[in-house]
Design a protein around this motif. Structure first.
Motif, PDB file in Angstrom:
ATOM      1  N   ARG A 367      41.132 -11.118 -37.106  1.00  0.00           N
ATOM      2  CA  ARG A 367      42.411 -11.089 -37.807  1.00  0.00           C
ATOM      3  C   ARG A 367      42.254 -11.521 -39.272  1.00  0.00           C
ATOM      4  NH1 ARG A 367      45.814  -7.991 -34.854  1.00  0.00           N
ATOM      5  NH2 ARG A 367      45.955  -8.718 -32.690  1.00  0.00           N
ATOM      6  N   ALA A 368      43.109 -10.968 -40.125  1.00  0.00           N
ATOM      7  CA  ALA A 368      43.074 -11.289 -41.552  1.00  0.00           C
ATOM      8  C   ALA A 368      43.148 -12.796 -41.775  1.00  0.00           C
ATOM      9  CB  ALA A 368      44.228 -10.588 -42.268  1.00  0.00           C
ATOM     10  N   GLY A 369      42.232 -13.295 -42.596  1.00  0.00           N
ATOM     11  CA  GLY A 369      42.202 -14.714 -42.908  1.00  0.00           C
ATOM     12  C   GLY A 369      41.421 -15.561 -41.920  1.00  0.00           C
ATOM     13  N   LYS A 370      40.984 -14.961 -40.823  1.00  0.00           N
ATOM     14  CA  LYS A 370      40.240 -15.699 -39.806  1.00  0.00           C
ATOM     15  C   LYS A 370      38.744 -15.446 -39.948  1.00  0.00           C
ATOM     16  CE  LYS A 370      43.982 -17.169 -37.664  1.00  0.00           C
ATOM     17  NZ  LYS A 370      44.340 -18.611 -37.566  1.00  0.00           N
ATOM     18  N   ASN A 371      37.943 -16.341 -39.369  1.00  0.00           N
ATOM     19  CA  ASN A 371      36.485 -16.172 -39.401  1.00  0.00           C
ATOM     20  C   ASN A 371      35.860 -16.623 -38.106  1.00  0.00           C
ATOM     21  OD1 ASN A 371      37.031 -19.064 -40.627  1.00  0.00           O
ATOM     22  ND2 ASN A 371      34.905 -19.097 -39.890  1.00  0.00           N
ATOM     23  N   ILE A 372      34.740 -16.025 -37.759  1.00  0.00           N
ATOM     24  CA  ILE A 372      33.938 -16.540 -36.651  1.00  0.00           C
ATOM     25  C   ILE A 372      33.099 -17.694 -37.187  1.00  0.00           C
ATOM     26  CG2 ILE A 372      33.873 -14.252 -35.570  1.00  0.00           C
ATOM     27  CD1 ILE A 372      30.897 -14.105 -36.337  1.00  0.00           C
ATOM     28  N   SER A 373      32.572 -18.508 -36.316  1.00  0.00           N
ATOM     29  CA  SER A 373      31.778 -19.657 -36.746  1.00  0.00           C
ATOM     30  C   SER A 373      30.487 -19.199 -37.430  1.00  0.00           C
ATOM     31  CB  SER A 373      31.456 -20.550 -35.552  1.00  0.00           C
ATOM     32  OG  SER A 373      30.700 -19.837 -34.594  1.00  0.00           O
ATOM     33  N   TYR A 374      29.957 -20.053 -38.287  1.00  0.00           N
ATOM     34  CA  TYR A 374      28.651 -19.796 -38.899  1.00  0.00           C
ATOM     35  C   TYR A 374      27.611 -20.159 -37.850  1.00  0.00           C
ATOM     36  CZ  TYR A 374      25.292 -19.544 -42.797  1.00  0.00           C
ATOM     37  OH  TYR A 374      24.270 -19.188 -43.651  1.00  0.00           O
ATOM     38  N   GLN A 375      26.834 -19.184 -37.408  1.00  0.00           N
ATOM     39  CA  GLN A 375      26.006 -19.370 -36.221  1.00  0.00           C
ATOM     40  C   GLN A 375      24.713 -18.573 -36.319  1.00  0.00           C
ATOM     41  OE1 GLN A 375      28.914 -17.930 -33.401  1.00  0.00           O
ATOM     42  NE2 GLN A 375      28.175 -15.845 -33.509  1.00  0.00           N
ATOM     43  N   LEU A 376      23.839 -18.808 -35.342  1.00  0.00           N
ATOM     44  CA  LEU A 376      22.616 -18.022 -35.220  1.00  0.00           C
ATOM     45  C   LEU A 376      22.251 -17.908 -33.747  1.00  0.00           C
ATOM     46  CD1 LEU A 376      20.037 -20.139 -34.582  1.00  0.00           C
ATOM     47  CD2 LEU A 376      20.452 -20.746 -36.954  1.00  0.00           C
ATOM     48  N   HIS A 377      21.331 -16.989 -33.454  1.00  0.00           N
ATOM     49  CA  HIS A 377      20.873 -16.751 -32.086  1.00  0.00           C
ATOM     50  C   HIS A 377      19.345 -16.691 -32.085  1.00  0.00           C
ATOM     51  CE1 HIS A 377      25.054 -15.514 -31.848  1.00  0.00           C
ATOM     52  NE2 HIS A 377      24.802 -14.527 -32.695  1.00  0.00           N
ATOM     53  N   TYR A 378      18.742 -17.244 -31.060  1.00  0.00           N
ATOM     54  CA  TYR A 378      17.286 -17.217 -30.933  1.00  0.00           C
ATOM     55  C   TYR A 378      16.787 -16.125 -29.984  1.00  0.00           C
ATOM     56  CZ  TYR A 378      17.211 -21.729 -33.332  1.00  0.00           C
ATOM     57  OH  TYR A 378      17.363 -22.728 -34.257  1.00  0.00           O
ATOM     58  N   LYS A 379      17.674 -15.649 -29.112  1.00  0.00           N
ATOM     59  CA  LYS A 379      17.226 -14.718 -28.066  1.00  0.00           C
ATOM     60  C   LYS A 379      17.765 -13.302 -28.250  1.00  0.00           C
ATOM     61  CE  LYS A 379      16.823 -18.422 -24.651  1.00  0.00           C
ATOM     62  NZ  LYS A 379      17.236 -18.921 -23.311  1.00  0.00           N
ATOM     63  N   ARG A 380      18.410 -13.026 -29.378  1.00  0.00           N
ATOM     64  CA  ARG A 380      18.941 -11.680 -29.589  1.00  0.00           C
ATOM     65  C   ARG A 380      19.091 -11.373 -31.080  1.00  0.00           C
ATOM     66  NH1 ARG A 380      24.335 -13.922 -27.816  1.00  0.00           N
ATOM     67  NH2 ARG A 380      25.784 -13.772 -29.562  1.00  0.00           N
ATOM     68  N   SER A 381      19.071 -10.071 -31.368  1.00  0.00           N
ATOM     69  CA  SER A 381      19.440  -9.561 -32.683  1.00  0.00           C
ATOM     70  C   SER A 381      20.760  -8.822 -32.551  1.00  0.00           C
ATOM     71  CB  SER A 381      18.368  -8.626 -33.224  1.00  0.00           C
ATOM     72  OG  SER A 381      18.226  -7.494 -32.370  1.00  0.00           O
ATOM     73  N   GLU A 382      21.436  -8.582 -33.694  1.00  0.00           N
ATOM     74  CA  GLU A 382      22.712  -7.883 -33.678  1.00  0.00           C
ATOM     75  C   GLU A 382      22.762  -6.856 -34.804  1.00  0.00           C
ATOM     76  OE1 GLU A 382      25.416 -11.627 -31.980  1.00  0.00           O
ATOM     77  OE2 GLU A 382      25.710 -10.905 -34.033  1.00  0.00           O
ATOM     78  N   VAL A 383      23.499  -5.781 -34.551  1.00  0.00           N
ATOM     79  CA  VAL A 383      23.807  -4.784 -35.585  1.00  0.00           C
ATOM     80  C   VAL A 383      25.317  -4.599 -35.600  1.00  0.00           C
ATOM     81  CG1 VAL A 383      23.528  -2.412 -36.370  1.00  0.00           C
ATOM     82  CG2 VAL A 383      21.591  -3.595 -35.308  1.00  0.00           C
ATOM     83  N   TRP A 384      25.927  -4.795 -36.786  1.00  0.00           N
ATOM     84  CA  TRP A 384      27.368  -4.614 -36.929  1.00  0.00           C
ATOM     85  C   TRP A 384      27.639  -3.328 -37.705  1.00  0.00           C
ATOM     86  CZ3 TRP A 384      29.072 -10.069 -39.149  1.00  0.00           C
ATOM     87  CH2 TRP A 384      28.861 -11.051 -38.156  1.00  0.00           C
ATOM     88  N   THR A 385      28.517  -2.491 -37.181  1.00  0.00           N
ATOM     89  CA  THR A 385      28.991  -1.309 -37.898  1.00  0.00           C
ATOM     90  C   THR A 385      30.485  -1.483 -38.168  1.00  0.00           C
ATOM     91  OG1 THR A 385      27.347   0.104 -36.802  1.00  0.00           O
ATOM     92  CG2 THR A 385      29.229   1.204 -37.866  1.00  0.00           C
ATOM     93  N   ILE A 386      30.854  -1.588 -39.433  1.00  0.00           N
ATOM     94  CA  ILE A 386      32.250  -1.836 -39.798  1.00  0.00           C
ATOM     95  C   ILE A 386      33.055  -0.557 -39.574  1.00  0.00           C
ATOM     96  CG2 ILE A 386      33.817  -2.685 -41.570  1.00  0.00           C
ATOM     97  CD1 ILE A 386      31.639  -4.690 -40.665  1.00  0.00           C
ATOM     98  N   VAL A 387      34.134  -0.656 -38.782  1.00  0.00           N
ATOM     99  CA  VAL A 387      34.961   0.503 -38.433  1.00  0.00           C
ATOM    100  C   VAL A 387      36.199   0.584 -39.330  1.00  0.00           C
ATOM    101  CG1 VAL A 387      36.315   1.588 -36.600  1.00  0.00           C
ATOM    102  CG2 VAL A 387      34.160   0.460 -36.042  1.00  0.00           C
ATOM    103  N   SER A 388      36.859  -0.543 -39.557  1.00  0.00           N
ATOM    104  CA  SER A 388      38.058  -0.552 -40.388  1.00  0.00           C
ATOM    105  C   SER A 388      38.233  -1.920 -41.017  1.00  0.00           C
ATOM    106  CB  SER A 388      39.306  -0.196 -39.563  1.00  0.00           C
ATOM    107  OG  SER A 388      39.578  -1.211 -38.612  1.00  0.00           O
ATOM    108  N   GLY A 389      38.920  -1.946 -42.170  1.00  0.00           N
ATOM    109  CA  GLY A 389      39.205  -3.197 -42.833  1.00  0.00           C
ATOM    110  C   GLY A 389      38.117  -3.627 -43.797  1.00  0.00           C
ATOM    111  N   VAL A 390      38.391  -4.735 -44.479  1.00  0.00           N
ATOM    112  CA  VAL A 390      37.466  -5.296 -45.462  1.00  0.00           C
ATOM    113  C   VAL A 390      37.227  -6.757 -45.118  1.00  0.00           C
ATOM    114  CG1 VAL A 390      37.075  -5.766 -47.919  1.00  0.00           C
ATOM    115  CG2 VAL A 390      38.346  -3.713 -47.227  1.00  0.00           C
TER     116      VAL A 390
END
Length: 456
Positions: A367-390
């Motif tokens: 949601r606008a104005g919200k954020n996920i925590s600043y984090q990291l992972h040791y057992k996985r990688s991630e790929v994000w594809t932005i679909v909508s929004g900025v």
């Protein structure tokens, strides 16, 4: 008086919409007076505010439900969080330790405990206020609320009062309890003026503190958190109530309903269809609840529930819907839909390959104005594809801005977060040896606490 709302349980009787993180109290299938969707916990929280009890209320919950509660009630809702699920007596002891040690409340403070999900009218909460006065007037150790039964139900426990009424109050001395009788026994109990046990009870803080001392349970909140796993898993009813002799019960002769099964929940839904699909006119007393984007068609089926979510599909007659818990008892799966304090996600696909590699695909809304925590992972990688929004993202302390079509690669061990400028949706593909919540290593929760070294 302080109110403790117990929010636990996995809510398997309302599968597939409910799961380990989204229990029945979080399902937005009810409507408020303005026709807006609301959940059971939102309804009860709203009613507490209206009754003037909102500022006195706490929610006792477990870690898996924290994000959902923050999403639905806001980040200011006061939470007392169990490190793990250990039933109602440990949860209440933890709440008592918090009030005694952290809040420094007087020992004569009355604590009223209630479930988070009763379906009631406003009169119920005004009756709760009477428990404090009855407790003081009778000098009892426990004051219960009992619902005057409307039918000889087998679903509830019964409180059997004596004929002794305490002067100046509605309180009756409790004689004994009967746990979920058969229908014939329930009819006899109704003739004896027995009451349904709705799980509402009050006590002085000093009462539970004395019991904790007797049982060797730490009174310091932080110490109890560290030793929480040592507490026996047991309900407050079994550990305390059924052993106590100084108990009074206050009858409540108003509307009360436990919406714990599909047949009872659908009785209180204002619409017979939620989500995409068609229910033909010759499908009498049938409800469709569909959380997916694909249409579901129901033709000529009566007295049924069709519930569709990322967790599964249920088709059942309303009469047999309570059997879902026993039918699903042996099936374990990860939650496929969750609400978080920042938005929500839905699992689109999950594959576990033989070479010890897992791939999980999610569609995520922040949601606008919200954020996920600043984090990291040791057992996985991630790929994000932005679909909508900025949105702004941070990768290893460096700030970037992303828009639709952008792809962000996050190798294992990479510190990362995203904050939505507008509502933002993206597809996340996780790949690794073990895709579990325990691999979310949170560095900080708030965006302002992220150490930004360079702006790009």
């Amino acid at each position: 008086m302080k109110i403790v709302l117990l929010s636990g349980g996995s809510g398997k009787r309302l599968w597939p919409l409910s799961n380990d993180s989204r229990s029945k109290q979080f399902l937005k299938v009810l409507e408020d007076r303005d026709g807006r969707s609301e959940s059971m916990v939102q309804r009860v929280w709203r009613q507490l505010q209206a009754a003037g009890l909102g500022d006195s209320a706490y929610l006792a919950t477990n870690r898996s439900q924290v994000e959902m509660l923050m999403s639905q009630l806001g980040s200011d809702a006061p939470l007392i969080v169990e490190p793990e699920r250990r039933d109602t007596f440990p949860a209440i002891a933890l709440a008592a330790a918090f009030m005694y040690d952290v809040e420094s409340l007087p020992l004569d403070t009355v604590i009223t405990v209630m479930p988070v999900d009763p379906y009631v009218d406003e009169a119920f909460f005004h009756k709760i206020k009477e428990l404090e006065q009855v407790l003081h007037a009778t000098e009892s150790n426990l004051a219960l609320m009992g619902v005057v039964p409307t039918v000889p139900s087998e679903k509830y426990g019964y409180i059997v009062p004596s004929e002794q009424r305490y002067a100046g109050t509605e309180g009756l001395k409790v004689n004994h309890f009967v746990e979920k009788p058969n229908r014939d026994q329930a009819a006899v109990l109704m003739e004896q003026k027995a009451l349904w046990n709705c799980g509402v009870f009050a006590f002085r803080l000093g009462y539970i503190i004395e019991l904790m001392v007797e049982k060797g349970i730490p009174l310091k909140y932080e110490e109890l958190l560290k030793n929480y796993k040592k507490l026996t898993k047991i309900s407050f009813d079994y550990e305390i109530v059924e052993k106590e002799t100084s108990i009074v019960v206050v009858p409540y002769d108003g509307y009360w309903k436990d919406l714990g099964t599909w047949n009872t929940l659908t009785e209180e839904m204002s619409r017979s269809q939620i989500g995409t699909g068609i229910v033909t006119e010759d499908s009498f007393n049938t409800h469709l609840i569909n959380e997916l984007d694909i249409p579901v068609t129901v033709i000529g089926i009566n007295d049924a529930v069709v519930a569709v979510s990322p967790d599964g599909i249920l088709v059942t007659s309303k009469a047999e819907s309570p059997r879902i818990k026993e039918v699903m008892n042996t099936i374990e799966q990860r939650p496929m839909y969750e609400e978080r304090r920042w938005g929500r996600y839905r699992v689109i696909d999950y594959v576990k390959y033989t070479e010890d590699n897992e791939v999980l695909t999610k569609r995520i809304l922040v949601r606008a104005g919200k954020n996920i925590s600043y984090q990291l992972h040791y057992k996985r990688s991630e790929v994000w594809t932005i679909v909508s929004g900025v949105a702004d993202i941070v990768i290893n302390d460096k700030l970037y801005q992303v828009k639709p079509g952008d792809v962000v690669r996050i190798p294992d061990g990479t510190r990362h977060s995203i904050r939505a400028i507008t509502d933002v949706e993206f597809i996340e593909v996780q790949s690794g040896s073990e895709l579990v919540e325990e691999d979310n290593i949170r560095i900080c929760l708030e965006w302002k606490d992220i150490p930004l070294h360079q702006f790009i």
